[in-house]
Design an enzyme around this catalytic site. Sequence first.
Site, PDB file in Angstrom:
ATOM      1  N   ASP A   1       0.811  -1.221   0.000  1.00 50.84           N
ATOM      2  CA  ASP A   1       0.000   0.000   0.000  1.00 50.84           C
ATOM      3  C   ASP A   1       0.845   1.273   0.000  1.00 50.84           C
ATOM      4  O   ASP A   1       0.428   2.309   0.516  1.00 50.84           O
ATOM      5  CB  ASP A   1      -0.966   0.033   1.214  1.00 50.84           C
ATOM      6  CG  ASP A   1      -1.896  -1.158   1.207  1.00 50.84           C
ATOM      7  OD1 ASP A   1      -2.213  -1.658   0.118  1.00 50.84           O
ATOM      8  OD2 ASP A   1      -2.308  -1.584   2.304  1.00 50.84           O
TER       9      ASP A   1
ATOM     10  N   GLN B   1       1.919  -6.127  -3.078  1.00 51.32           N
ATOM     11  CA  GLN B   1       2.329  -6.210  -1.670  1.00 51.32           C
ATOM     12  C   GLN B   1       3.624  -5.410  -1.472  1.00 51.32           C
ATOM     13  O   GLN B   1       3.826  -4.433  -2.154  1.00 51.32           O
ATOM     14  CB  GLN B   1       2.495  -7.676  -1.222  1.00 51.32           C
ATOM     15  CG  GLN B   1       1.165  -8.431  -1.108  1.00 51.32           C
ATOM     16  CD  GLN B   1       0.614  -8.914  -2.429  1.00 51.32           C
ATOM     17  OE1 GLN B   1       1.263  -9.634  -3.159  1.00 51.32           O
ATOM     18  NE2 GLN B   1      -0.617  -8.540  -2.745  1.00 51.32           N
TER      19      GLN B   1
ATOM     20  N   GLY C   1      -4.527  -4.274  -3.806  1.00 56.97           N
ATOM     21  CA  GLY C   1      -5.501  -3.226  -4.126  1.00 56.97           C
ATOM     22  C   GLY C   1      -4.702  -2.002  -4.519  1.00 56.97           C
ATOM     23  O   GLY C   1      -4.086  -1.366  -3.666  1.00 56.97           O
ATOM     24  N   HIS C   2      -4.639  -1.713  -5.807  1.00 61.89           N
ATOM     25  CA  HIS C   2      -3.805  -0.617  -6.316  1.00 61.89           C
ATOM     26  C   HIS C   2      -4.706   0.509  -6.802  1.00 61.89           C
ATOM     27  O   HIS C   2      -5.433   0.352  -7.775  1.00 61.89           O
ATOM     28  CB  HIS C   2      -2.896  -1.126  -7.446  1.00 61.89           C
ATOM     29  CG  HIS C   2      -1.899  -2.146  -6.992  1.00 61.89           C
ATOM     30  ND1 HIS C   2      -1.004  -2.766  -7.833  1.00 61.89           N
ATOM     31  CD2 HIS C   2      -1.636  -2.643  -5.748  1.00 61.89           C
ATOM     32  CE1 HIS C   2      -0.256  -3.602  -7.124  1.00 61.89           C
ATOM     33  NE2 HIS C   2      -0.624  -3.551  -5.882  1.00 61.89           N
TER      34      HIS C   2
ATOM     35  N   LYS D   1       1.972   2.144  -5.007  1.00 64.60           N
ATOM     36  CA  LYS D   1       2.528   1.565  -6.249  1.00 64.60           C
ATOM     37  C   LYS D   1       1.597   1.822  -7.432  1.00 64.60           C
ATOM     38  O   LYS D   1       2.046   2.128  -8.535  1.00 64.60           O
ATOM     39  CB  LYS D   1       2.730   0.040  -6.081  1.00 64.60           C
ATOM     40  CG  LYS D   1       3.673  -0.338  -4.966  1.00 64.60           C
ATOM     41  CD  LYS D   1       3.752  -1.827  -4.772  1.00 64.60           C
ATOM     42  CE  LYS D   1       2.478  -2.470  -4.287  1.00 64.60           C
ATOM     43  NZ  LYS D   1       2.070  -2.105  -2.909  1.00 64.60           N
TER      44      LYS D   1
HETATM   45  P1  GDP Z   1      -0.729   0.342  -3.528  1.00 69.82           P
HETATM   46  O1  GDP Z   1      -1.340  -0.925  -3.051  1.00 69.82           O
HETATM   47  O2  GDP Z   1       0.738   0.414  -3.252  1.00 69.82           O
HETATM   48  O3  GDP Z   1      -1.044   0.659  -4.961  1.00 69.82           O
HETATM   49  O4  GDP Z   1      -1.375   1.505  -2.634  1.00 69.82           O
HETATM   50  P2  GDP Z   1      -2.941   1.656  -2.270  1.00 69.82           P
HETATM   51  O5  GDP Z   1      -3.682   2.106  -3.465  1.00 69.82           O
HETATM   52  O6  GDP Z   1      -3.428   0.445  -1.562  1.00 69.82           O
HETATM   53  O7  GDP Z   1      -2.868   2.778  -1.153  1.00 69.82           O
HETATM   54  C1  GDP Z   1      -2.281   4.028  -1.405  1.00 69.82           C
HETATM   55  C2  GDP Z   1      -3.326   5.114  -1.104  1.00 69.82           C
HETATM   56  O8  GDP Z   1      -2.680   6.360  -1.036  1.00 69.82           O
HETATM   57  C3  GDP Z   1      -4.351   5.250  -2.221  1.00 69.82           C
HETATM   58  O9  GDP Z   1      -5.571   5.675  -1.654  1.00 69.82           O
HETATM   59  C4  GDP Z   1      -3.766   6.358  -3.099  1.00 69.82           C
HETATM   60  O10 GDP Z   1      -4.768   7.072  -3.818  1.00 69.82           O
HETATM   61  C5  GDP Z   1      -3.141   7.244  -2.061  1.00 69.82           C
HETATM   62  N1  GDP Z   1      -1.960   7.992  -2.498  1.00 69.82           N
HETATM   63  C6  GDP Z   1      -0.947   7.596  -3.319  1.00 69.82           C
HETATM   64  N2  GDP Z   1       0.010   8.555  -3.377  1.00 69.82           N
HETATM   65  C7  GDP Z   1      -0.416   9.561  -2.599  1.00 69.82           C
HETATM   66  C8  GDP Z   1       0.160  10.824  -2.215  1.00 69.82           C
HETATM   67  O11 GDP Z   1       1.257  11.191  -2.612  1.00 69.82           O
HETATM   68  N3  GDP Z   1      -0.573  11.583  -1.358  1.00 69.82           N
HETATM   69  C9  GDP Z   1      -1.790  11.204  -0.863  1.00 69.82           C
HETATM   70  N4  GDP Z   1      -2.417  12.019  -0.023  1.00 69.82           N
HETATM   71  N5  GDP Z   1      -2.341  10.027  -1.202  1.00 69.82           N
HETATM   72  C10 GDP Z   1      -1.658   9.212  -2.042  1.00 69.82           C
HETATM   73  P1  IMO Z   2      -0.945  -4.204  -2.218  1.00 68.77           P
HETATM   74  O1  IMO Z   2      -0.490  -4.791  -3.507  1.00 68.77           O
HETATM   75  C1  IMO Z   2      -0.998  -4.529   2.135  1.00 68.77           C
HETATM   76  C2  IMO Z   2      -1.169  -8.571   3.811  1.00 68.77           C
HETATM   77  C3  IMO Z   2      -2.431  -8.993   4.557  1.00 68.77           C
HETATM   78  C4  IMO Z   2      -1.830  -9.950   5.576  1.00 68.77           C
HETATM   79  C5  IMO Z   2      -0.723 -10.648   4.783  1.00 68.77           C
HETATM   80  C6  IMO Z   2      -1.136 -11.991   4.203  1.00 68.77           C
HETATM   81  O2  IMO Z   2      -2.221  -3.462  -2.305  1.00 68.77           O
HETATM   82  O3  IMO Z   2       0.152  -3.427  -1.569  1.00 68.77           O
HETATM   83  P2  IMO Z   2      -2.654 -12.710   2.150  1.00 68.77           P
HETATM   84  O4  IMO Z   2      -4.116 -12.480   1.869  1.00 68.77           O
HETATM   85  O5  IMO Z   2      -1.757 -12.181   1.094  1.00 68.77           O
HETATM   86  O6  IMO Z   2      -2.358 -14.143   2.493  1.00 68.77           O
HETATM   87  O7  IMO Z   2      -2.362 -11.871   3.489  1.00 68.77           O
HETATM   88  O8  IMO Z   2      -0.388  -9.763   3.723  1.00 68.77           O
HETATM   89  N1  IMO Z   2      -1.396  -8.074   2.438  1.00 68.77           N
HETATM   90  C7  IMO Z   2      -1.288  -6.796   2.079  1.00 68.77           C
HETATM   91  N2  IMO Z   2      -1.069  -5.688   2.823  1.00 68.77           N
HETATM   92  N3  IMO Z   2      -1.112  -4.428   0.805  1.00 68.77           N
HETATM   93  C8  IMO Z   2      -1.314  -5.525   0.045  1.00 68.77           C
HETATM   94  O9  IMO Z   2      -1.289  -5.496  -1.296  1.00 68.77           O
HETATM   95  C9  IMO Z   2      -1.456  -6.776   0.679  1.00 68.77           C
HETATM   96  N4  IMO Z   2      -1.688  -8.041   0.246  1.00 68.77           N
HETATM   97  C10 IMO Z   2      -1.627  -8.828   1.337  1.00 68.77           C
HETATM   98  O10 IMO Z   2      -3.046  -7.891   5.164  1.00 68.77           O
HETATM   99  O11 IMO Z   2      -1.211  -9.228   6.609  1.00 68.77           O
HETATM  100 MG    MG Z   3      -2.899  -1.574  -1.815  1.00 71.31          MG
END
Ligand code: GDP
Ligand code: IMO
Ligand code: MG
Length: 428
Positions: free
Chosen positions: A13, A224, A40-41, A16
């Site tokens: 999270d 991840q 979840g991207h 990416k």
């Molecule tokens: P990922 O799994 O690495 O793609 O990240 P996620 O989408 O799960 O979580 C990142 C969250 O931060 C999302 O809600 C993005 O919209 C938000 N985000 C990404 N970059 C920035 C930033 O520079 N500033 C803020 N405020 N939010 C950001």
């Molecule tokens: P993105 O790509 C954050 C965490 C789960 C749990 C552990 C194992 O959005 O960054 P699993 O279901 O993979 O067996 O869970 O890994 N986890 C993540 N945490 N971002 C993710 O993906 C994750 N995918 C799995 O919360 O701790």
């Molecule tokens: Mg994510």
Amino acid sequence: MPSLVIIGAQWGDEGKGKIVDALADQADVVVRFQGGDNAGHTVFHDGQKFVFHILPCGILRPRAMNLIGGGVVVNPTKLTEELAAIRLPESAWRRRLRISGEAHLILDCHLALDQAAEARRGSLKIGTTQRGIGPAYADRAARTGVRMGDSLEPDYFRARVKICLDSHRALLPKERAREVCDVEKVTEETLALLKPFRDLIVDTGVLLDTARRNGKHILYEGAQGTMLDIGAGTYPYVTSSHTIAGGVCVGTGIGPHAIDRILGVSKAYATRVGEGPFTTELHDATGEILRSIGGEYGATTKRPRRCGWLDIVQLRRAARLNSLDGLILTKLDVLDGLEQIGVCTAYRCGGKRYTEWPANPVDLAKAEPVYTFLPGWKQTTTGATIFQQLPASARAYINQIEHWLDLPVVMISNGQDRKQLITRRKVF
Ligand code: GDP
Ligand code: IMO
Ligand code: MG
């Protein structure tokens, strides 16, 4: 650089999705190489929010070919739902998407096994996303898995499904086993779901090799994060795939020399969702501020993310494990207005001081962070488009991170939008 890998440098999270989306306009190919719909991207595209789980973040770009590599585990129901949700005409996604025949399938039995295992673990639960990820990878290792390419031959597919379900039936409660371990039902339903994808099954290694020989720009999208890697992460509180840069090779069918640059994405602070050690976690009001300003709730499970300060010991490990060429720092804007910002530069445990990751898991669980506090900044960072426009304390914070890690911060993200990105060096 024609082949660029984007890796989560922390616990997932890191943002990416936003970074891959921003770079995807220069990409000819975008590739997922591990994980499944536990990811979840989040991407903002023309003011609309999309959360990608299995599809690579380049799927909305007309120019890019999007590959799901053999290291990915694919839930056919979720893939179908995700394609419906992005409302792309079928002709467009059929042109833009290819899937490795080696990718393993997540079947309903894997979801049931994931849920049952978590329930059995009780207070020792991992906090999985309950998407069946662990059981699907376990089947792969046990050679009882079912692969995407198996669906090209219905009889062979049925035989593979039987081997898989026969090995799990006795492990599930009777009622649940009846629901998810019926060989005929699972075979027919899964083949029907996979029918639209049959023509899209390829050897991704061949496709990537050809693309590379033709000078195409290839973007590898990690899911991840480093500390969730099945080997190098905070085992057993990890996911079941290789999330580190080495995962690119084993998850797509290319060799190490086919990678040109590797960048790690890190938040300007740290978060983690699920259980497991997190030395810099803040249980106080500052942790709450980071969660509420940063909107730190899971993009897949909506769970609140645990929040804390940046951890240099952890990031140094990520830099080494991934051979990082640079860091992309996201969510800098979330720190706006804080009086001071903590950074952990060492751990202390039982009279010992650690500047590298402790090998002893019990020490790691008990480790206390040693903090350096740097001055915060009152101004907003959101509008800055070049480094020099950032407040002096924000620049000092970034310079200090570079110094501690001996790694350049090549991009800085200061908002959710694609345009809220400071590029200090051309990376692609
Ligand atoms: P990922 O799994 O690495 O793609 O990240 P996620 O989408 O799960 O979580 C990142 C969250 O931060 C999302 O809600 C993005 O919209 C938000 N985000 C990404 N970059 C920035 C930033 O520079 N500033 C803020 N405020 N939010 C950001
Ligand atoms: P993105 O790509 C954050 C965490 C789960 C749990 C552990 C194992 O959005 O960054 P699993 O279901 O993979 O067996 O869970 O890994 N986890 C993540 N945490 N971002 C993710 O993906 C994750 N995918 C799995 O919360 O701790
Ligand atoms: Mg994510």
